[in-house]
Design a protein around this motif. Structure first.
Motif, PDB file in Angstrom:
ATOM      1  N   GLU B  44       0.247  24.051  35.814  1.00 33.23           N
ATOM      2  CA  GLU B  44      -0.577  22.772  36.065  1.00 33.23           C
ATOM      3  C   GLU B  44      -1.402  22.358  37.076  1.00 33.23           C
ATOM      4  N   ARG B  45      -0.601  23.895  38.164  1.00 33.89           N
ATOM      5  CA  ARG B  45      -1.248  23.634  39.185  1.00 33.89           C
ATOM      6  C   ARG B  45      -2.502  24.739  38.698  1.00 33.89           C
ATOM      7  N   VAL B 105     -14.067  32.788  31.397  1.00 33.52           N
ATOM      8  CA  VAL B 105     -13.106  32.087  31.644  1.00 33.52           C
ATOM      9  C   VAL B 105     -11.901  33.199  30.746  1.00 33.52           C
ATOM     10  N   ASP B 106     -11.176  32.945  30.838  1.00 35.47           N
ATOM     11  CA  ASP B 106      -9.824  33.738  30.567  1.00 35.47           C
ATOM     12  C   ASP B 106      -9.670  32.851  29.243  1.00 35.47           C
ATOM     13  N   HIS B 108      -7.263  31.609  27.277  1.00 28.86           N
ATOM     14  CA  HIS B 108      -5.769  30.717  27.301  1.00 28.86           C
ATOM     15  C   HIS B 108      -5.988  30.408  28.491  1.00 28.86           C
ATOM     16  N   MET B 109      -7.244  30.019  29.097  1.00 33.98           N
ATOM     17  CA  MET B 109      -7.067  29.554  30.299  1.00 33.98           C
ATOM     18  C   MET B 109      -7.197  28.213  29.719  1.00 33.98           C
ATOM     19  N   TRP B 110      -6.155  26.678  30.075  1.00 32.84           N
ATOM     20  CA  TRP B 110      -5.938  25.616  29.050  1.00 32.84           C
ATOM     21  C   TRP B 110      -7.530  24.450  29.810  1.00 32.84           C
ATOM     22  N   ALA B 111      -7.593  23.591  28.566  1.00 29.53           N
ATOM     23  CA  ALA B 111      -8.294  23.462  28.657  1.00 29.53           C
ATOM     24  C   ALA B 111      -9.271  22.210  30.279  1.00 29.53           C
ATOM     25  N   THR B 112      -7.929  21.806  30.567  1.00 33.82           N
ATOM     26  CA  THR B 112      -8.108  21.404  31.844  1.00 33.82           C
ATOM     27  C   THR B 112      -8.939  21.936  32.914  1.00 33.82           C
ATOM     28  N   THR B 114     -10.813  24.694  32.440  1.00 29.62           N
ATOM     29  CA  THR B 114     -11.422  25.128  31.580  1.00 29.62           C
ATOM     30  C   THR B 114     -13.005  23.840  32.194  1.00 29.62           C
ATOM     31  N   GLN B 115     -12.699  22.458  31.894  1.00 28.02           N
ATOM     32  CA  GLN B 115     -13.315  20.934  32.448  1.00 28.02           C
ATOM     33  C   GLN B 115     -13.234  20.872  33.530  1.00 28.02           C
ATOM     34  N   ARG B 118     -16.449  23.362  34.644  1.00 30.90           N
ATOM     35  CA  ARG B 118     -17.834  23.073  34.132  1.00 30.90           C
ATOM     36  C   ARG B 118     -18.420  22.156  35.357  1.00 30.90           C
TER      37      ARG B 118
END
Lengths: 368, 368
Positions: B44-45, B105-106, B108-112, B114-115, B118
């Motif tokens: 999560e970091r 972006v990767d 597998h990057m988590w939505a948190t 990528t958001q 953005r």
């Protein structure tokens, strides 16, 4: 348990309506388990759970899961390898009437799927599912607390066994000890390690997320042992710092006492109504007052539930008030690069009038 | 190896320029390992690697990784728990001159994250890193092929041992056998299982992604054994279907022979210049001709490299031509719900003039 999963889904739908959002779309992982009971590892196939604010949830899943989609969610839309799953996603969004709404995607959803959703639902606004799910998941129910207690007892038992090895551990590698820990956890019924078991000897202990390697344990080495095993889907997570044999290096005992005092100060601060950051501050103050503030390079803790790292985070800036049922780690550490590290961690549950420790193995550095 | 990681990064930068894109932004996982050598589990970091089309790459990482950020990438920007990492991300994007560009972006990057990107880079266009990285990663170099061969030999050796258990396996649970497999792989030097080991007995074999459970192996049960261990970061993955003791159910031998013939037909189709879907078609035709087309519910295979599922996918519709250095599974299966399943899988490398099998343990169903 079907009832619990369905009840959580209804709570999620109520939270969606309160938030003015139209749906959550979940990806394999803990949110999907929490609402549907269905567990799968994240993977490259489109396997999504749509939960609208109103009405019934629906799965979009590869046909190969037909036999194992073991969940109360009745609406399942299956696609074959070689078909385009986006067609199904478009149809589901239409049926659930969410295509032009606010869609909250799983926080861990891979970019490849969020990009697909953006392309398939060009009129939707996107947000994160944790906005509605994190507050629900933070407060554990009795079933969850029971699993977390058992995971705590399991990790404690293995920690005591390990620290009883004394001289026997000397000359073994970190990796060999990590395998021994994993084996002992499995023997006691852990489904899997909660995370990569950490055995960090001597200077490796100064790297907070070092896992394990070929370094052999020597007499006098401080060794950080950080591990836990999963019980009924809920992880254990505790840390002890030990010296298996011989005398620790100069300065170690002082640092150890500082970290232990910080750990106790953090735990003592835990009660309902206190902001999460106050627990961090209570532990950090002890470390800073002893002159090691710069060497305490991470937050004091993280929530634990279906995931081993989840909200609430025990960190400066997190003003969320603690509530009964929250479970998190209290794990201050001091890291002296090139020398050693000390970390001491228990999981703690917030109760109606204070806290309950989920770990209670001895916190001494001496072999047991 | 530093040289290999840097060389791959330069290849990635050239591919970015060819694609008219400005940067890839990577998340912990296989792409990050591929370019930087740095391995960490997704968490999560904010821990991101920025690779611009021109100039030098940069890490944004939590301060706690300072000691363990073991990579050739020299530019590291560290943030403390409690600080806002988005400030650093904004500054990095400014320095690398990508804030208004096309950012891949990767996958597998988590939505948190990528958001967050953005929100932090509102003028950027977003795409997926696989557009430039997948073609590079699909062609394995000699170092990678060597690791994959050793992972193949390791899985083969454990498969032969297991299938030699014969009567001894009867009465044990699927889970006990899975643990035995994992232990034997670790004893032979596997860093970890490549994926959750599958031991699927009798009717459980009809669920292609069943893992293992409390079901006891009985005499006459067809048992699907699908597993592999990781060697130097590269996974093994093979499947055999065996009967440990007694006589298999009626119809099993016929189905087995169909699947084995399909497996061989798929492997024989592998050579440079052939489209990936032709391998799928070759295997599927054998199964369909035998009347089991509806029971072969998944694609024929998946690429294998730093991830155990990666491109190229061996599936209808994938017209990508095979090239030397590609490695993938050929694993047709037939699944009869409520009865049993049969799957036979080898990994195959495309060579200059054909193919090389990376697995070669006996393919019989009889105990060894």
């Amino acid at each position: 348990m079907t009832t619990a999963f369905e009840r959580r889904t209804r709570d999620c739908q109520a939270a969606l309506r309160d938030a003015g959002a139209d749906a959550v779309v979940l990806f394999p992982g803990s949110n999907m388990v929490y609402l549907s009971g269905f567990q799968e590892a994240p993977n490259e196939r489109h396997l999504l759970l749509f939960v609208p604010a109103q009405g019934e949830p629906a799965f979009v899943a590869p046909t190969m899961y037909r036999e194992q989609l073991d969940t109360w969610v009745a609406d399942r839309r299956l696609w074959d390898d070689g078909e385009d799953p986006l067609t199904l996603i478009e149809a589901v969004a239409e049926d659930l009437d969410i295509a032009g709404g606010t869609v909250l995607v799983d926080d861990h959803m891979w970019a490849t799927f969020t990009q697909d959703l953006r392309a398939t639902l060009p009129d939707a606004e996107f947000g994160l599912a944790s906005d509605v799910l994190a507050p629900l998941r933070m407060r554990k129910d009795e079933h969850e607390l029971d699993a977390l207690r058992r995971a705590g007892a399991l990790a404690d038992a293995v920690s005591e066994e390990l620290r009883g090895l004394g001289d026997e551990a000397v000359g073994r590698t970190e990796s060999a000890l990590a395998r021994e820990i994993d084996r002992r956890m499995a023997d006691r019924g852990a489904a899997e390690p909660s995370f990569d078991t950490i055995v960090a000897a001597g200077e490796n202990g100064a790297k907070p997320h070092h896992r394990h390697g070929d370094r052999e344990i020597a007499a006098g080495d401080p060794v950080v042992l950080d591990f836990g095993g999963s019980v009924d889907g809920y992880p254990g997570d505790q840390t002890r710092t030990t010296v298996f044999a011989g005398d620790p290096p100069e300065g170690f005992e002082d640092v150890f006492e500082v970290v232990l005092a910080a750990h106790h100060a953090g735990v003592e601060a835990v009660e309902p109504g206190v902001p999460a950051e106050a627990v961090d501050a209570a532990a950090r103050e002890v470390v800073a007052d002893a002159g090691y503030g710069e060497q305490f390079v991470h937050r004091t803790g993280h929530g634990v539930g279906l995931e081993v790292h989840e909200p609430p985070y025990i960190v400066a800036g997190n003003e969320r008030e603690l509530e009964p049922g929250m479970v998190f780690s209290v794990e201050p550490g001091v890291y002296l690069p090139g020398e050693f590290g000390v970390r001491i961690e228990d999981l703690v549950a917030v109760t109606d009038d204070g806290h309950e420790r989920l770990n209670d193995s001895p916190r001494t550095w001496r072999p047991l």
